[in-house]
Scaffold this motif. Structure first.
Motif, PDB file in Angstrom:
ATOM      1  N   ASP A  49     -32.387  -7.407  16.696  1.00  0.00           N
ATOM      2  CA  ASP A  49     -32.515  -5.973  16.299  1.00  0.00           C
ATOM      3  C   ASP A  49     -31.355  -5.498  17.611  1.00  0.00           C
ATOM      4  O   ASP A  49     -31.943  -5.193  18.460  1.00  0.00           O
ATOM      5  CB  ASP A  49     -33.529  -5.194  16.306  1.00  0.00           C
ATOM      6  N   ALA A  50     -29.986  -5.588  17.296  1.00  0.00           N
ATOM      7  CA  ALA A  50     -29.283  -5.319  18.317  1.00  0.00           C
ATOM      8  C   ALA A  50     -29.424  -3.861  18.883  1.00  0.00           C
ATOM      9  O   ALA A  50     -29.030  -3.510  19.968  1.00  0.00           O
ATOM     10  CB  ALA A  50     -27.727  -5.772  17.870  1.00  0.00           C
ATOM     11  N   SER A  51     -29.465  -3.036  18.068  1.00  0.00           N
ATOM     12  CA  SER A  51     -29.562  -1.664  18.363  1.00  0.00           C
ATOM     13  C   SER A  51     -30.825  -1.384  19.344  1.00  0.00           C
ATOM     14  O   SER A  51     -30.565  -0.423  20.202  1.00  0.00           O
ATOM     15  CB  SER A  51     -29.776  -0.680  16.963  1.00  0.00           C
TER      16      SER A  51
ATOM     17  N   HIS B 188     -29.789  -2.515  22.906  1.00  0.00           N
ATOM     18  CA  HIS B 188     -28.799  -1.797  23.380  1.00  0.00           C
ATOM     19  C   HIS B 188     -29.431  -0.533  23.779  1.00  0.00           C
ATOM     20  O   HIS B 188     -29.041  -0.010  24.740  1.00  0.00           O
ATOM     21  CB  HIS B 188     -27.639  -1.476  22.427  1.00  0.00           C
TER      22      HIS B 188
ATOM     23  N   ILE C  73     -28.173  -3.792  12.874  1.00  0.00           N
ATOM     24  CA  ILE C  73     -27.572  -2.916  13.669  1.00  0.00           C
ATOM     25  C   ILE C  73     -27.768  -1.483  13.157  1.00  0.00           C
ATOM     26  O   ILE C  73     -27.530  -1.378  11.826  1.00  0.00           O
ATOM     27  CB  ILE C  73     -26.003  -3.488  13.849  1.00  0.00           C
TER      28      ILE C  73
ATOM     29  N   CYS D 265     -26.458   2.419  13.829  1.00  0.00           N
ATOM     30  CA  CYS D 265     -25.451   3.056  14.684  1.00  0.00           C
ATOM     31  C   CYS D 265     -24.897   4.026  13.850  1.00  0.00           C
ATOM     32  O   CYS D 265     -25.425   4.289  12.712  1.00  0.00           O
ATOM     33  CB  CYS D 265     -24.190   2.280  14.798  1.00  0.00           C
TER      34      CYS D 265
ATOM     35  N   HIS E 131     -21.339  -1.973  18.760  1.00  0.00           N
ATOM     36  CA  HIS E 131     -21.744  -2.859  17.284  1.00  0.00           C
ATOM     37  C   HIS E 131     -20.518  -3.820  17.033  1.00  0.00           C
ATOM     38  O   HIS E 131     -20.870  -4.923  16.718  1.00  0.00           O
ATOM     39  CB  HIS E 131     -21.957  -1.726  16.209  1.00  0.00           C
TER      40      HIS E 131
ATOM     41  N   SER F 108     -21.139  -6.744  19.354  1.00  0.00           N
ATOM     42  CA  SER F 108     -22.551  -7.385  18.978  1.00  0.00           C
ATOM     43  C   SER F 108     -22.100  -8.515  17.913  1.00  0.00           C
ATOM     44  O   SER F 108     -22.304  -9.790  17.816  1.00  0.00           O
ATOM     45  CB  SER F 108     -23.500  -6.554  18.571  1.00  0.00           C
TER      46      SER F 108
ATOM     47  N   ILE G 129     -26.349  -3.658   8.438  1.00  0.00           N
ATOM     48  CA  ILE G 129     -25.779  -2.600   9.364  1.00  0.00           C
ATOM     49  C   ILE G 129     -26.536  -1.196   8.510  1.00  0.00           C
ATOM     50  O   ILE G 129     -26.265  -1.054   7.330  1.00  0.00           O
ATOM     51  CB  ILE G 129     -24.529  -2.540   9.455  1.00  0.00           C
TER      52      ILE G 129
ATOM     53  N   TRP H 228     -16.535  -4.304  10.069  1.00  0.00           N
ATOM     54  CA  TRP H 228     -17.856  -5.153  10.116  1.00  0.00           C
ATOM     55  C   TRP H 228     -17.768  -6.145   9.169  1.00  0.00           C
ATOM     56  O   TRP H 228     -18.381  -7.270   9.378  1.00  0.00           O
ATOM     57  CB  TRP H 228     -18.990  -4.019   9.722  1.00  0.00           C
TER      58      TRP H 228
END
Length: 649
Positions: A85-87, A90, A114, A116, A124, A127, A140, A156
């Motif tokens: 979970d990149a968000s 971050h 992600i 955003c 993003h 990432s 996403i 993306w």
């Protein structure tokens, strides 16, 4: 909001961790020659319109309630494989932390997600520019105020198509929210598009102009023809402005009455019966001057969308004046999953709270999954005749509405028994709905009857019979009879058998049915494939009071690590049958069992005969239950329980 794990599990892609051997996808499936063709189709749409969000949980996801979330770690599991979970990372430490966690986890991650918004920086994109050797799904979620196509979505997609960054990626999913509408777009990164794409694109030329900018409209439509899979409309937000209402009605008309977008899932939330009436009236009146006969293959004038497989109505009120739910099986001839939710709006609450309108006036021949917010004995009989192919039935009121007195129609154990016995195709039955006219007392706190001393292992059936035949059997206890004035709640039942044997039922969850332990065991013989059972144990006074023993589980567990007490009476023949048949039960959930004299060494021995039993969960409703539950876990571990004990608080 849908959990991340639930969203990721919607697709049919098996994780790489379940594939043997692990090997990259053949280059022929994603060659550089096929990618320009795919990209050209997208570019022809003139960019992207960030569509929108979650379209709701399916009933099967609600029933599982196992979102596999690692609390506080920012990680979840997709079929047992880790998700990045990149968000989350971050928000904790910016891109520096994202890169650090990427170095630690990138070799095992199989899904990248992600979250955003339109005003965010380009973190993003950074990432996505990292190397993800095992990722199969790029998911996403995007919040935006704009309706027109957005260049971010195109960027993306280009990143997800890059084989040097995502050598195993198979699916790019975009979930977008805007102006009361949520949309889900799925972009297959290998294989053919299918779904009569060329034919549906040609239908766009037949659409009448809706606004002044026809080029913008065409980009909006083309992108949805290519990738749209699910839509959710907040009906209350649509009705706030006349212009927004007309635009959304036009969009809903195209979704419901034409073959242009061919969505598989639609959800109407924040809805009133008059909203559904307005949608169907606009379609029937053809207020947007659409040539229906040229834009759909279905010949029936009453039928709506034949591509729909899942639809959800999230209603604030089931009835409003003369308005009711006006959709039925004729409108969605191929529907497989139907979800009805009820979130009561007490400002507008009036009329029948359990009125489903004409929803079940006709047969749903292909319906396999159904979720309702309430049930009655009469509805139980109706469903059996109107949904012959049903395999998953969930009666799930909104949280804290399970015992709402406004759900006043009669529902008794006889209705539940009919649901469990008269559907040979049923695989999962979940009824988290209190019985009408049932007992107002939530817990019958009495001690267990005189038990049998049963041991297992190499003990023969004759030995078990001889041991139990010498023990006195307590007389039938006098159970209180529910009355019409009783509050909705649990119902004690001395017998509950399923005949003939139900060989397809895998999940049976009925937390408001109180059964003696012996009856629950006997019922397992009737459902030889049951994997999960949930009920409330019914405990009765013993024939002869136990002398010299503590009166509560708390003292008994603290007195001795191995007290020689016995389980509630269980028929030795039943126990023998379950043991020799190697019953596949994997999970059992018990309510109101933390505050009673229930868990004993003999009970543990009985449960140990289920070779595949992985966990027994005790539902705790107070801090005292949690405390006693901890002692239950200790008691079971000290007495050689081969299953785990979970405390669900």
């Amino acid at each position: 909001m849908v959990s991340l794990s639930a969203r990721l599990k919607r697709n049919s892609l098996p994780p790489l961790s379940l594939q043997t051997p692990l090997s990259p996808r053949p280059s022929s499936s994603r060659t550089t020659s096929s990618r320009p063709s795919y990209h050209a189709r997208l570019a022809a749409s003139g960019g992207m319109s960030p569509g929108n969000s979650y379209y709701g949980r399916t009933a099967s996801e609600v029933s599982s309630e196992a979102d596999e979330t690692a609390s506080g770690s920012g990680e979840t599991l997709w079929h047992g494989a880790p998700v990045f979970d990149a968000s989350y990372w971050h928000s904790k430490g910016g891109m520096d932390l994202v890169r650090e966690k990427h170095r630690e986890m990138h070799a095992s991650v199989e899904a990248l997600t992600i979250l955003c918004s339109s005003g965010d920086s380009n973190w993003h994109l950074e990432s996505l520019a990292l190397f993800w050797p095992r990722v199969q799904i790029v998911d996403i979620e995007y919040n935006t105020r704009e309706v027109q196509p957005d260049t971010l979505a195109l960027q993306w997609l280009c990143a997800a198509q890059d084989c040097t960054l995502f050598p195993h990626a198979q699916l790019y999913r975009l979930t977008a929210r805007w102006a009361g509408c949520t949309e889900v777009f799925e972009h297959p990164l290998c294989g053919a598009f299918g779904r009569d794409l060329a034919t549906r694109l040609a239908l766009l030329d037949r659409l009448p102009p809706l606004a002044g900018n026809q080029e913008l409209e065409m980009r909006f439509y083309k992108y949805r023809v290519l990738f749209l899979t699910a839509v959710s409309f907040a009906m209350g937000a649509m009705a706030k402005t006349a212009a927004g209402s007309r635009a959304m009605e036009a969009y809903i008309t195209y979704l419901f009455k034409t073959d242009i977008f061919a969505p598989t899932s639609i959800e109407l939330t924040d809805a009133q019966p008059q909203h559904l009436q307005a949608v169907l009236a606009a379609i029937n009146a053809n207020t947007h001057n659409i040539s229906y006969d040229k834009m759909r293959a279905t010949t029936s004038t009453a039928a709506l969308q034949s591509s729909l497989r899942h639809i959800c109505f999230d209603m604030h009120n089931m009835a409003s004046g003369r308005d009711r739910i006006i959709f039925c099986a004729v409108h969605f001839p191929k529907l497989e999953s139907l979800i009805i939710r009820h979130s009561p709006d007490f400002r507008l609450l009036h009329g029948d709270t359990m009125n489903l309108g004409v929803l079940f006036s006709l047969r749903w021949p292909d319906l396999v999954e159904l979720q309702l917010p309430f049930i009655s004995d009469q509805y139980a009989k109706t469903l059996q005749s109107k949904c012959p192919a049903l395999r998953f039935l969930f009666v799930l009121p909104e949280s804290r509405y399970e015992r709402w007195t406004a759900y006043s129609q009669s529902f008794t154990p006889d209705g539940l028994h009919g649901l469990a016995t008269h559907w040979p195709t049923m695989q999962q039955l979940v009824v988290k709905y209190a019985f009408r006219h049932a007992l107002s007392t939530h817990n019958i706190d009495v001690a267990p009857m005189s038990p049998s001393r049963i041991s297992f292992g190499s003990v023969k059936r004759s030995t078990l019979s001889r041991r139990t035949s010498m023990l006195p059997i307590s007389p039938e206890s006098q159970l209180p009879t529910p009355t019409a004035d009783s509050l909705p709640g649990p119902w004690p039942r001395e017998s509950f058998s399923i005949h003939p044997k139900h060989r397809n039922l895998c999940v049976l969850r009925m937390p408001y049915l109180q059964l003696p332990f012996s009856v629950a065991l006997a019922m397992l013989v009737d459902v030889p494939q049951l994997l999960m059972l949930e009920f409330t144990p019914l405990l009765r006074d013993p024939a002869v009071p136990l002398q010299g023993l503590a009166s509560t589980l708390r003292r008994r567990v603290s007195i001795s690590p191995s007290p020689q007490l016995n389980a509630p009476f269980a028929d030795s023949n039943v126990v023998y049958q379950l043991g020799t048949a190697k019953h596949p039960l994997e999970s059992m959930v018990l309510h109101d069992a933390c505050t009673t004299r229930y868990i004993t060494t003999s009970w543990i021995q009985i449960m140990n005969t289920f070779l595949q039993l992985s966990a027994v969960s005790f539902v705790a409703t107070s801090q005292e239950d949690v405390t006693i539950g901890s002692r239950i876990k200790l008691f079971c571990s000290r007495n050689d329980a081969v299953f785990d004990v979970d405390i669900d608080d």
